[in-house]
Design an enzyme around this catalytic site. Structure first.
Site, short mmCIF file in Angstrom:
data_model
loop_
_atom_site.label_atom_id
_atom_site.label_comp_id
_atom_site.label_asym_id
_atom_site.label_seq_id
_atom_site.Cartn_x
_atom_site.Cartn_y
_atom_site.Cartn_z
N ARG A 48 0.85 -1.21 0.00
CA ARG A 48 0.00 0.00 0.00
C ARG A 48 0.88 1.25 0.00
O ARG A 48 0.44 2.33 -0.33
CB ARG A 48 -0.98 0.00 1.18
CG ARG A 48 -1.91 1.20 1.19
CD ARG A 48 -3.28 0.96 1.87
NE ARG A 48 -3.23 0.05 2.98
CZ ARG A 48 -2.80 0.38 4.22
NH1 ARG A 48 -2.43 1.61 4.48
NH2 ARG A 48 -2.79 -0.54 5.18
N TYR A 121 -15.30 18.77 -14.98
CA TYR A 121 -15.67 17.36 -15.02
C TYR A 121 -16.80 17.14 -14.00
O TYR A 121 -16.73 17.65 -12.88
CB TYR A 121 -14.45 16.51 -14.70
CG TYR A 121 -14.78 15.06 -14.67
CD1 TYR A 121 -15.13 14.39 -15.83
CD2 TYR A 121 -14.78 14.36 -13.47
CE1 TYR A 121 -15.48 13.06 -15.79
CE2 TYR A 121 -15.12 13.03 -13.43
CZ TYR A 121 -15.47 12.38 -14.60
OH TYR A 121 -15.81 11.07 -14.56
N ASP A 192 -6.65 20.35 -13.35
CA ASP A 192 -6.95 19.06 -13.99
C ASP A 192 -6.48 19.17 -15.44
O ASP A 192 -7.03 19.93 -16.23
CB ASP A 192 -8.47 18.81 -13.90
CG ASP A 192 -8.85 17.43 -14.43
OD1 ASP A 192 -8.15 16.90 -15.31
OD2 ASP A 192 -9.89 16.90 -13.97
N LYS A 217 -7.63 8.44 -19.52
CA LYS A 217 -7.90 9.06 -20.82
C LYS A 217 -6.66 9.02 -21.72
O LYS A 217 -6.23 7.94 -22.10
CB LYS A 217 -8.46 10.46 -20.59
CG LYS A 217 -9.56 10.54 -19.51
CD LYS A 217 -10.82 9.80 -19.87
CE LYS A 217 -11.80 9.65 -18.70
NZ LYS A 217 -12.14 10.84 -17.96
#
Ligand SMILES: *Cc1c(COP(=O)(O)O)cnc(C)c1O
Length: 386
Positions: A48, A121, A192, A217
């Protein structure tokens, strides 16, 4: 290659960064390591906290964005992490704007003042609203392309959230000016960069503090993984943000799978070729759509591979076009090798200012004449002669 990265062009960085040391017999590609735990007393105890596949991906993304990258399980996980750590690291003097910031009840943390685009978004809009409802944030939504309005809203703000071009209206912000204004008030500037990609703009070099990506993307580029990332500047403030993001990822646990990370790094190796082709295709299609009798309005910022069109026939006209295409795919998302088309208004989360007849086109890397023929045939269904 690390020592030479500063002098390499983006195409060479994408191909060469995050490789293995050049030892005889070692792999040319990063290992895909599936292990939840490690032999004690090494640099990482438990996965982790780290994984060699993440490290390779983070080196490559950090090199192309010009900072230090961290991989997350999705773009939303990266956005949630950035929005969680940024307010605490704002250096805005509290109470600069007492008129619009209500005093916090004693002992409770002061809600963060966040300036964000009207058109962002939809998941970003939704998480910001959830922060507001929980009393964690006071939102100031702005038209991110209206620089004066953004600067006015930044008075007393803790965080500036920028997206440029915006989804799906494709408004373009003056990033250097709004980041400078954020810095002047001590707000943390987040950007972003999913739509633009680091090939078009590197927000850290324009003054941003944290860049986020939906790696899903363009970076991964093949519509086969969901993944996200943050990148922070290599400055003192950037390093504090980076440490806070590492801590957030470790505690909240929104970690990336090694397989997804490996696929994303494989996809990134060809991002420049894909973006070059899809942008060239989009430029041709945007120009042809401009004169098309079935199209009322074309939004294309002049770069990138996303076009938004408004078609005649309203909501039904747009649905007809999406249903009629054969080479294009009627699906949400963007940034893959295949061309996608979608009426954005079908999502209830989309702001009401997004026209109901707006179709978002994510242009892929197919042959542009084939794309035009297919889209043209679908659009012809809307004109009397068609
Ligand atoms: C898709 C997208 C996101 C969310 O990313 P996921 O990987 O789906 O969680 C965030 N921002 C933009 C601009 C996006 O296109």
């Amino acid at each position: 290659m690390d020592a030479n990265e500063e002098v390499l062009a983006p195409a060479s960085i994408l191909v060469s960064a995050g490789r293995q040391p050049r030892l005889p017999g070692s792999g040319v590609n990063a290992p895909l390591e599936f292990s939840s735990t490690y032999h004690a007393d090494g640099p990482v105890d438990y996965a982790r906290a780290g994984n060699p596949t993440w490290t390779a991906f983070e080196q490559a993304l950090g090199a192309i964005e010009g900072g230090s990258a961290l991989v997350f399980s999705s773009g939303m996980a990266a956005i949630a992490a950035a929005l969680s750590v940024a307010p605490a690291l704002s250096v805005a003097p509290a109470g600069v704007n007492p008129v619009s910031v209500p005093p916090a009840p004693s002992g409770e943390p002061h809600p963060a003042v966040i300036v964000a685009p009207h058109h962002a978004y939809s998941g970003t809009g939704a998480i910001l609203e959830s922060f507001e409802q929980a009393g964690r944030a006071i939102l100031r939504r702005v038209d991110i392309s209206d620089t004066a309005a953004v600067i006015a809203a930044l008075d007393g703000a803790d965080v500036l959230w920028a997206e440029s071009p915006t989804n799906p209206m494709l408004e373009v912000a003056d990033l250097p000016r709004i980041f400078e204004a954020a810095r002047a008030v001590g707000a943390v500037a987040c950007c972003d960069n999913t739509f633009a990609t680091p090939l078009v703009q590197q927000p850290l070099s324009l003054g941003a503090d944290i860049v986020v990506h939906s790696v899903t993307k363009y970076l991964a580029g093949h519509s086969d993984v969901i993944l996200g990332a943050t990148i922070t500047a290599d400055s003192d403030h950037g390093r504090r943000l980076h440490e806070a993001l590492i801590h957030h990822r470790l505690l909240h646990g929104a970690i990336a799978g090694p397989m997804e990370t490996w696929l994303a790094l494989r996809g990134m190796r060809t991002m420049h070729l894909r973006v070059e082709r899809s942008s060239a295709n989009a430029t041709v299609l945007a120009a042809r759509l401009q004169g098309h009798p079935a199209v009322q309005k074309v939004r294309y910022p002049g770069f990138g591979s996303i076009i938004a069109i408004e078609v005649h026939g309203g909501l039904q006209g747009a649905e007809t076009v999406a249903a009629q295409v054969r080479l294009w795919t009627h699906a949400t998302s963007l940034g893959g090798v295949e061309s996608l088309i979608e009426r954005r208004g079908r999502h209830p989360s989309e702001p009401s200012t997004v026209p109901e007849n707006l179709l978002r086109l994510s242009v892929g890397v197919e042959d542009v004449e084939d794309l035009w023929r297919d889209l043209g045939a679908a659009l012809a269904c809307l004109t009397p002669s068609g």
